[in-house]
Scaffold this motif. Structure first.
Motif, mmCIF file in Angstrom:
data_model
loop_
_atom_site.group_PDB
_atom_site.id
_atom_site.type_symbol
_atom_site.label_atom_id
_atom_site.label_comp_id
_atom_site.label_asym_id
_atom_site.label_seq_id
_atom_site.Cartn_x
_atom_site.Cartn_y
_atom_site.Cartn_z
ATOM 1 N N THR A 70 41.591 32.448 30.525
ATOM 2 C CA THR A 70 41.942 32.327 31.941
ATOM 3 C C THR A 70 40.765 32.670 32.826
ATOM 4 O OG1 THR A 70 44.282 32.777 31.532
ATOM 5 C CG2 THR A 70 43.459 33.245 33.745
ATOM 6 N N LEU A 71 40.080 33.752 32.512
ATOM 7 C CA LEU A 71 38.925 34.152 33.302
ATOM 8 C C LEU A 71 37.889 33.031 33.351
ATOM 9 C CD1 LEU A 71 37.913 36.897 34.679
ATOM 10 C CD2 LEU A 71 36.440 37.102 32.671
ATOM 11 N N LEU A 72 37.607 32.423 32.208
ATOM 12 C CA LEU A 72 36.553 31.413 32.129
ATOM 13 C C LEU A 72 37.001 30.055 32.659
ATOM 14 C CD1 LEU A 72 35.106 32.389 28.640
ATOM 15 C CD2 LEU A 72 34.159 32.938 30.895
ATOM 16 N N LEU A 73 38.265 29.712 32.503
ATOM 17 C CA LEU A 73 38.753 28.452 33.062
ATOM 18 C C LEU A 73 38.655 28.440 34.582
ATOM 19 C CD1 LEU A 73 41.911 27.741 30.872
ATOM 20 C CD2 LEU A 73 39.919 26.243 31.093
ATOM 21 N N LEU A 74 38.929 29.595 35.206
ATOM 22 C CA LEU A 74 38.951 29.669 36.665
ATOM 23 C C LEU A 74 37.611 30.047 37.284
ATOM 24 C CD1 LEU A 74 42.397 31.456 37.217
ATOM 25 C CD2 LEU A 74 41.894 29.001 37.317
ATOM 26 N N THR A 75 36.684 30.558 36.487
ATOM 27 C CA THR A 75 35.404 31.037 37.029
ATOM 28 C C THR A 75 34.621 29.981 37.805
ATOM 29 O OG1 THR A 75 35.122 32.883 35.483
ATOM 30 C CG2 THR A 75 33.123 31.893 36.355
ATOM 31 N N PRO A 76 34.666 28.690 37.436
ATOM 32 C CA PRO A 76 33.900 27.723 38.240
ATOM 33 C C PRO A 76 34.264 27.683 39.722
ATOM 34 C CG PRO A 76 34.412 26.762 36.123
ATOM 35 C CD PRO A 76 35.168 28.068 36.194
ATOM 36 N N MET A 77 35.460 28.135 40.099
ATOM 37 C CA MET A 77 35.779 28.157 41.543
ATOM 38 C C MET A 77 35.517 29.527 42.161
ATOM 39 S SD MET A 77 39.890 28.229 42.160
ATOM 40 C CE MET A 77 41.029 29.236 41.217
ATOM 41 N N LEU A 78 34.931 30.435 41.389
ATOM 42 C CA LEU A 78 34.582 31.757 41.902
ATOM 43 C C LEU A 78 33.402 31.686 42.865
ATOM 44 C CD1 LEU A 78 34.630 34.947 41.779
ATOM 45 C CD2 LEU A 78 33.043 34.718 39.838
ATOM 46 N N GLY A 79 33.477 32.463 43.916
ATOM 47 C CA GLY A 79 32.344 32.675 44.803
ATOM 48 C C GLY A 79 32.555 33.977 45.528
ATOM 49 N N ASP A 80 31.777 34.994 45.198
ATOM 50 C CA ASP A 80 32.035 36.311 45.762
ATOM 51 C C ASP A 80 30.808 37.186 45.552
ATOM 52 O OD1 ASP A 80 33.006 38.754 46.623
ATOM 53 O OD2 ASP A 80 34.824 38.693 45.404
ATOM 54 N N GLN A 81 30.248 37.677 46.646
ATOM 55 C CA GLN A 81 29.082 38.539 46.509
ATOM 56 C C GLN A 81 29.418 39.840 45.781
ATOM 57 O OE1 GLN A 81 27.851 39.095 50.579
ATOM 58 N NE2 GLN A 81 29.325 40.741 50.976
ATOM 59 N N GLU A 82 30.685 40.218 45.772
ATOM 60 C CA GLU A 82 31.098 41.426 45.073
ATOM 61 C C GLU A 82 31.124 41.255 43.561
ATOM 62 O OE1 GLU A 82 31.509 44.282 46.619
ATOM 63 O OE2 GLU A 82 31.051 43.299 48.522
ATOM 64 N N ALA A 83 30.952 40.016 43.088
ATOM 65 C CA ALA A 83 30.978 39.765 41.649
ATOM 66 C C ALA A 83 29.647 40.062 40.974
ATOM 67 C CB ALA A 83 31.373 38.316 41.369
ATOM 68 N N ALA A 84 28.591 40.188 41.748
ATOM 69 C CA ALA A 84 27.257 40.406 41.171
ATOM 70 C C ALA A 84 27.060 41.873 40.817
ATOM 71 C CB ALA A 84 26.187 39.923 42.130
ATOM 72 N N THR A 85 27.867 42.359 39.886
ATOM 73 C CA THR A 85 27.823 43.752 39.473
ATOM 74 C C THR A 85 27.726 43.828 37.956
ATOM 75 O OG1 THR A 85 30.220 43.962 39.207
ATOM 76 C CG2 THR A 85 29.306 44.377 41.416
#
Length: 271
Positions: A148-163
């Motif tokens: 689920t995480l990887l299927l949906l990741t292409p629509m991710l966009g979030d500066q808080e994810a760069a951790t």
């Protein structure tokens, strides 16, 4: 066939037909699947560099990509969002209008709303890191959480994810689904692909600052207020509150409304 109320999956030569959407779950174990699915999000070409990154044979990636994008059928990857709500990742394989649509339905029989598009006419980001991990955590076992995480990741966009925490979680998910390549490089590329800011409105909706996002009320592709509220209710991480100091509804007028640029690989680059 897969029934997606409110979503038109009929081909141009069969407008009265049953639709082209089909369950694509059997492809998840296919060699090269994750390279084919995540490659565009990494701004990668379908070449030996991508194959080396994922430690896959290039022919296998190409073969899987061709099946994913076959106009004769549109693979759909359904995801349980809890409470009857559903997400769906759809490979929309119109020959001259290819793309990957990310859909959400608020409950059984409810129409699907498109919250993001990858490739072609881009619309996104469609999900924040907190929302993405929340949906993944609702799945029943470790493998389903990783998928689920990887299927949906292409629509991710979030500066808080760069951790480091986000990178570690993506590396773990990649390993769980069987990717054996350069996990650190893949994870880093995914979390930094579309850095943007998310915030809460006074009405409680989570909105995206990116001008191309359907969840930016000032965008030319914005969801209706009703659909936005429904989407946010489904994706909202349980038991969490947005941090203080975020934008409020009045600040939405200041959001950038320029058309989204093409930051992904167009389908022609993968032909």
């Amino acid at each position: 066939m897969v029934d997606l109320p409110g979503y038109d999956d009929r081909g141009p030569d069969d407008l009265d037909g049953p639709g082209l959407a089909r369950n694509g779950s059997e492809l998840l174990n296919r060699a090269g699947f994750w390279a084919a699915h995540l490659g565009p999000a990494l701004d990668a070409d379908l070449d030996e560099e991508l194959a080396e990154m994922f430690d896959e044979q290039l022919d296998a990636i190409r073969s899987t990509y061709e099946e994913l994008t076959d106009p004769a059928g549109w693979p759909v990857f359904p995801i349980d969002a809890g409470g009857g709500a559903q997400l769906a990742v759809v490979y929309r394989n119109f020959e001259e209008d290819e793309g990957i649509d990310f859909l959400l339905s608020n409950g059984p029989g409810e129409r699907y709303v498109r919250i993001a598009v990858i490739e072609g006419a881009l619309e996104g980001p469609g999900i924040s890191w907190a929302e993405l991990t929340s949906i993944a955590d609702r799945q029943g076992d470790r493998l389903e959480r990783a998928r689920t995480l990887l299927l949906l990741t292409p629509m991710l966009g979030d500066q808080e994810a760069a951790t480091p925490t986000a990178r570690d979680r993506l590396r773990e998910a990649l390993a769980v689904v069987g990717v054996t390549g350069d996990l650190a490089t893949i994870a880093d590329g995914l979390v930094t692909a579309s850095p943007t800011r998310w915030s809460s409105t006074d009405e409680g909706s989570t909105v995206c600052e990116h001008p191309g996002s359907t969840r930016n009320p000032a965008s030319h592709v914005a969801l209706t207020p009703t659909d936005l509220r429904s989407v946010c209710q489904v994706l909202q991480p349980s038991g969490t509150q947005e941090a203080a100091g975020q934008l409020r509804f009045a600040d939405l007028e200041k959001m950038d409304t320029r058309p989204i640029g093409n930051g992904r690989v167009p389908p022609s680059a993968w032909s």
